[in-house]
Design an enzyme around this catalytic site. Structure first.
Site, PDB file in Angstrom:
ATOM      1  N   LYS A 114     -16.461  -7.005   6.262  1.00 48.38           N
ATOM      2  CA  LYS A 114     -15.206  -7.763   6.220  1.00 48.38           C
ATOM      3  C   LYS A 114     -14.726  -8.179   7.604  1.00 48.38           C
ATOM      4  CE  LYS A 114     -12.998  -6.413   1.919  1.00 48.38           C
ATOM      5  NZ  LYS A 114     -11.746  -5.933   1.326  1.00 48.38           N
ATOM      6  N   HIS A 150       0.841  -1.204   0.000  1.00 54.22           N
ATOM      7  CA  HIS A 150       0.000   0.000   0.000  1.00 54.22           C
ATOM      8  C   HIS A 150       0.876   1.255   0.000  1.00 54.22           C
ATOM      9  CE1 HIS A 150      -3.099  -2.627   2.251  1.00 54.22           C
ATOM     10  NE2 HIS A 150      -3.570  -2.454   1.026  1.00 54.22           N
TER      11      HIS A 150
END
Length: 159
Positions: free
Chosen positions: A42, A18
């Site tokens: 999630k 990321h």
């Protein structure tokens, strides 16, 4: 005209992959918003505030970067931030179909916003937050995949 990009994700946790994409996006855009999605579906390991804090610490020193949590439609968030670009990462061909569908949906909802796909540097192509969590849960060393403070947070959470 300054370009603002939004890089959305769960970032549970933020990884070196990321960070790589965000740094490279900073060379293309004047402002990069790391948009940490609440995404309770999630069942994230870290809550939204923790994920925002981990991302902020991981991205210190990048003046162009802001980290914000959000719990809305991505297109709406982008419009609120006056972003013209949604940044998405593609690690493998398997990512493409889903990302292509998302880009199409976002284009339909907000045609003024473009999706920009970046691929990670070669050394980060296999890293995902899910794999990092799995390795950490099984007692493996995740030092190569996340910043030291993220490794410590994983260790503390999974202890």
């Amino acid at each position: 005209m300054p370009i603002t990009a939004v890089y959305p994700g769960t970032f549970d946790p933020i990884t070196r992959g990321h960070q790589d994409l965000i740094r490279r996006a900073c060379r293309l855009c004047e402002r990069v918003i790391v948009a940490v999605a609440a995404n309770p579906k999630k069942a994230p390991l870290f809550n939204l505030e923790e994920r925002v804090a981990l991302a902020r610490e991981s991205l210190q020193g990048l003046a162009e970067v802001e980290v914000m949590g959000f719990n809305s439609l991505l297109a709406d968030f982008c419009q609120q931030q006056q972003a013209k670009v949604i940044l998405r990462g593609l690690r493998a061909v398997s990512d493409f179909e889903y990302e292509f569908q998302l880009a199409g949906m976002n284009r339909r909802i907000a045609p003024e916003i473009e999706t920009l796909f970046l691929t990670p540097a070669e050394e980060f192509t296999f890293i995902s937050s899910s794999l990092v969590k799995e390795v950490a849960e099984l007692g493996g060393d995740v030092s190569d995949f996340v910043a030291p403070h993220v490794k410590a947070a994983l260790h503390n959470r999974l202890r």
